[in-house]
Design an enzyme around this catalytic site. Structure first.
Site, PDB file in Angstrom:
ATOM      1  N   HIS A  63       0.757  -1.125  -0.024  1.00 25.40           N
ATOM      2  CA  HIS A  63      -0.184   0.224  -0.088  1.00 25.40           C
ATOM      3  C   HIS A  63       0.657   1.390  -0.041  1.00 25.40           C
ATOM      4  O   HIS A  63       1.942   1.343   0.435  1.00 25.40           O
ATOM      5  CB  HIS A  63      -1.084  -0.021   1.138  1.00 25.40           C
ATOM      6  CG  HIS A  63      -0.265   0.214   2.513  1.00 25.40           C
ATOM      7  ND1 HIS A  63      -0.145   1.309   2.969  1.00 25.40           N
ATOM      8  CD2 HIS A  63      -0.121  -0.916   3.418  1.00 25.40           C
ATOM      9  CE1 HIS A  63       0.335   1.062   4.494  1.00 25.40           C
ATOM     10  NE2 HIS A  63       0.430  -0.307   4.768  1.00 25.40           N
ATOM     11  N   ASP A 173       5.761   2.198   6.735  1.00 27.27           N
ATOM     12  CA  ASP A 173       4.739   1.368   6.489  1.00 27.27           C
ATOM     13  C   ASP A 173       3.913   2.142   5.599  1.00 27.27           C
ATOM     14  O   ASP A 173       3.292   3.096   6.109  1.00 27.27           O
ATOM     15  CB  ASP A 173       3.758   1.220   8.015  1.00 27.27           C
ATOM     16  CG  ASP A 173       2.544   0.361   7.942  1.00 27.27           C
ATOM     17  OD1 ASP A 173       2.212  -0.057   6.651  1.00 27.27           O
ATOM     18  OD2 ASP A 173       1.822   0.630   8.799  1.00 27.27           O
ATOM     19  N   GLU A 201      -5.070   1.889   2.664  1.00 23.54           N
ATOM     20  CA  GLU A 201      -4.836   0.814   3.519  1.00 23.54           C
ATOM     21  C   GLU A 201      -4.793   0.992   4.844  1.00 23.54           C
ATOM     22  O   GLU A 201      -5.704   0.312   5.715  1.00 23.54           O
ATOM     23  CB  GLU A 201      -3.645   0.192   3.263  1.00 23.54           C
ATOM     24  CG  GLU A 201      -3.327  -1.426   4.246  1.00 23.54           C
ATOM     25  CD  GLU A 201      -3.175  -1.151   5.578  1.00 23.54           C
ATOM     26  OE1 GLU A 201      -3.381  -2.450   6.149  1.00 23.54           O
ATOM     27  OE2 GLU A 201      -2.467  -0.165   5.890  1.00 23.54           O
ATOM     28  N   GLU A 202      -4.622   2.479   5.279  1.00 18.06           N
ATOM     29  CA  GLU A 202      -4.704   2.676   6.717  1.00 18.06           C
ATOM     30  C   GLU A 202      -5.938   3.048   7.408  1.00 18.06           C
ATOM     31  O   GLU A 202      -6.216   2.968   8.549  1.00 18.06           O
ATOM     32  CB  GLU A 202      -3.599   4.004   6.909  1.00 18.06           C
ATOM     33  CG  GLU A 202      -2.195   3.927   6.455  1.00 18.06           C
ATOM     34  CD  GLU A 202      -1.160   2.647   7.319  1.00 18.06           C
ATOM     35  OE1 GLU A 202      -2.130   2.082   8.528  1.00 18.06           O
ATOM     36  OE2 GLU A 202      -0.586   2.218   7.400  1.00 18.06           O
ATOM     37  N   HIS A 312       3.505   3.552  13.010  1.00 18.85           N
ATOM     38  CA  HIS A 312       2.710   4.211  12.980  1.00 18.85           C
ATOM     39  C   HIS A 312       3.173   5.528  13.815  1.00 18.85           C
ATOM     40  O   HIS A 312       2.434   6.257  14.708  1.00 18.85           O
ATOM     41  CB  HIS A 312       1.314   3.972  13.517  1.00 18.85           C
ATOM     42  CG  HIS A 312       0.740   2.971  12.445  1.00 18.85           C
ATOM     43  ND1 HIS A 312      -0.712   2.748  12.664  1.00 18.85           N
ATOM     44  CD2 HIS A 312       1.153   2.519  11.557  1.00 18.85           C
ATOM     45  CE1 HIS A 312      -1.049   2.136  11.492  1.00 18.85           C
ATOM     46  NE2 HIS A 312       0.071   1.793  10.673  1.00 18.85           N
TER      47      HIS A 312
END
Lengths: 340, 339
Positions: A63, A173, A201-202, A312
């Site tokens: 992603h 990420d 995606e997140e 994150h």
């Protein structure tokens, strides 16, 4: 590879705002791909011919989006209220520098100084709703000239190589996964393969599922990053996975129950070829596999994740070795699955 | 003098209390442009000219808050405690430089959600956070020793209204104001007797100012520190705003006549100011300088700051300039009586 990851991480692109990242990727791969298209949701779908035709259609997914903040309201004192886009803990957004909007205005997420905090509250994290972004504006009018609700703010954080082969940045990420897919597209592949650089995606709304529907593969390989809690003093059973032990292969997470044969194939392949790999030892988190495996009548899916500390946050940390190990495992899996 | 450049330069060279030598060299260079200066026994940078008239001491503190290494784990994670009033709530996932035999970059650990206490409502304490150096334990032990300090990596930024953000403007903003004041005095060919003290160990109790204040024979001192600026969540007695001027302190410890003179002078010279009323001691070096040796008249000017003791301290360059101007006017006019 390190330089590619760096350039990817320093781009700003949260869920639904992947344009900058997508344009960068298109520019990187356009001379190597046999076809590429951008769908209605912003997913970038790429096909690359290999030396051999694959018996089974293989799709690899990473992603493009990263966690960030979205400005929800400009307050009368010139501060900006915000919500996080994707899951960000209050602990890593208190007292941090941020970059706001397209013009990358410097701002901070402030905190009441510890001196002024009542004694019994000194260890309490501020509530998310009490936090706001300060860009130095003294009034609503001043702030409104440079910011609009709906604008996004990003961690202001450099890319750093440190210690014994570690990388630190925001957005690892899943730009680490994007870098792996780009690297594969630039290689001469053994088998035909499809690549999806997916959006959103997140926040988990399922854009990758739509991309998988378009591709309709027989097998999908999700290239991700996942939480590593391998800090000193953490119990072995709570570490999830460890840095420098290779890509983490999931058997179950919060969104997907992976086929046992896919999980076994990934670890057995790694073992056979001497590629470092490890199981992800906790049923936690979730990724695009959650949408992909349910798409188009069901797609057998495997997830290989680069272990990442402080996921994150402005300071995600991965090991370069793990990126290479994950890449090697994924490349080998294309071969195994294409011919299966 | 480019205030922003000077401020960022000083802040970038920050050292924690007891390790002021990291900043001292740079501060000494800057101060030596105006007067002979040296480093004293406690690490403070002290300068004195050979002017005449009333002898003034200008003070700002040299040291910064940070972390001190208390243990080195096998896998290169460092156990830490605070050095000065460091706020544990803002530490996770921040970057630091460990000042060992060489500088070592590290990331402060952030506890993943599945391990967080109280559903993530409580911040990790100093007993839980570590610095991740990415080194193996043996390598870490070669370079780093217990007692070494760590300082924040700073992301400097210019914001709206001539405000700036970054780590360690407490009290580099004060040092910056003192240096700018010296520049104004020089431009005006002022030949008053001056001492300057960039004091060590303010954040850990003020030993540097107490010791240096004992040696200095100045009749009057003006300390410059930072103080709290109003935000939406500050208590109602915090009234100063960023960008609205220097804060003139009133406190039983401070000379009432000096405070009143500073206020009158600011009015007269149109220098933006605000009042800071402290019914007790000031919690700054002024407390120490007032009573050091035989005692002296002490004043305190503060630069309003948001997010004090975090890596994103925020100040207004205009407030630094106002502070410098008011100090300079005070010295040139001997309190403003002859202005």
């Amino acid at each position: 590879m390190t330089d590619l990851i760096k350039r990817l991480c320093l781009l700003n692109g949260t869920s639904g705002r992947e344009d900058e990242v997508r344009n960068f990727i298109i520019n990187e791969i356009k001379d190597y791909a046999d076809s590429l298209s951008v769908d209605n949701l912003g997913n970038l779908i790429v096909f690359k011919k290999g030396r051999k035709r694959a018996k089974n259609k293989i799709m690899l997914d990473a992603h493009m989006d990263e966690v960030a903040f979205m400005i929800t309201c400009i307050n009368s004192d010139g501060t900006l209220s915000f919500e996080s886009v994707g899951g960000i803990n209050t602990a890593v957004m208190t007292g941090i520098p941020v970059s706001v909007g397209k013009d990358k205005i410097s701002g901070v997420i402030g905190v009441l100084p510890i001196h002024l905090t009542p004694k019994d509250k000194k260890q309490d994290l501020p509530s998310k709703s009490s936090l706001c972004i300060d860009i130095g504006a003294a009034s609503y009018e001043e702030a409104r000239k440079v910011v609009s609700p709906g604008d996004c703010a990003y961690f202001d954080s450099d890319f750093v190589q440190f210690g014994d082969g570690y990388l630190k940045s925001k957005a690892l990420d899943d730009r680490a996964g994007c870098a792996m897919l780009i690297a594969l597209i630039k290689e001469e592949l053994e088998y035909d393969a499809y690549f999806t650089f997916s959006a959103g995606e997140e926040v988990g709304y399922g854009a990758a599922g739509a991309a998988a529907f378009t591709v309709k593969p027989d097998y999908a390989i999700v290239c991700e990053t996942t939480t590593a809690a391998d800090l000193a003093g953490v119990d072995e059973n709570k570490k999830v996975c460890r840095l420098k032990c290779g890509g983490a292969v999931s058997f179950m997470d919060r969104r997907t129950v992976y086929s046992k044969d896919m999980f076994d194939l990934a670890l057995d392949t790694a073992n056979k070829l001497g590629i470092p790999a490890q199981p992800k030892t906790m049923v936690a988190g979730g990724n695009n596999a959650g949408h992909i495996h349910k798409t188009a009548g069901g797609i057998k899916t495997v997830t290989v994740s680069v272990p990442c500390r402080y996921l994150h946050s402005p300071s995600c940390v991965v090991s370069v070795d793990d990126v290479y190990s994950s890449l090697n495992l994924v490349r080998a899996l294309i071969g195994e699955l294409a011919d299966a | 003098m480019d205030l922003c450049q000077t401020l960022f330069g000083l802040a970038e060279a920050s050292g924690t209390s007891g390790q002021e030598y990291i900043t001292a060299g740079y501060a000494l260079d800057l101060l030596s442009k105006f007067m002979p200066a040296h480093v004293d026994a406690l690490g403070s940078v002290v300068g004195e000219n050979d002017g005449e008239g009333c002898h003034y001491l200008l003070d700002a503190h040299l040291d910064s808050i940070g972390l001190v290494v208390t243990g080195i784990e096998e896998n290169g994670f460092l156990r830490v405690d605070k050095c000065g009033g460091t706020d544990a709530r803002v530490l996770p996932a921040h970057e630091v430089i460990v000042h060992g035999k060489e500088k070592v970059y590290g990331v402060i650990t952030s506890i993943p959600p599945h391990l967080a206490r109280d559903e993530g409502k409580k911040a990790a304490g100093f007993d839980e956070i570590m610095i991740d150096t990415g080194l193996d334990g043996d390598k870490a032990k070669e370079i780093i020793r217990v007692g070494d300090r760590a300082t924040f990596v700073s992301y400097y930024g210019k914001m709206l209204n001539n405000t700036v953000r970054g780590a360690y403007f407490d009290d580099k903003a004060g040092m910056c104001a003192v240096l700018r004041c010296l520049e104004i005095l020089k431009e005006n060919n002022c030949n008053k007797k001056l001492s300057v003290l960039f004091s060590a160990q303010e954040e850990t109790g003020g030993s540097g100012a107490a010791a240096a204040g004992f040696r200095c024979e100045a009749d009057k001192s003006i300390s410059v520190d930072v103080s709290f600026a109003k935000t939406s969540d500050t208590p109602k007695d915090i009234t100063a705003s960023l960008g609205k001027g220097t804060m003139i302190g009133f406190s039983p410890v401070l000379s009432y006549s000096m405070s009143c003179e500073l206020k009158a002078l600011a009015e007269k010279k149109n220098i933006p100011y605000q009042l800071e009323i402290m019914p007790d001691s000031t919690g700054t070096n002024a407390d120490n300088l007032a009573v050091a040796a035989g005692g002296r008249k002490a004043a305190l000017l503060s630069i309003p700051m948001k997010n004090m003791h975090t890596p994103v301290e925020t100040v207004s360059l205009d407030d630094i300039e106002a502070t410098a101007r008011l100090m300079a006017e005070y010295i040139m006019n001997d309190g403003g009586l002859e202005a």
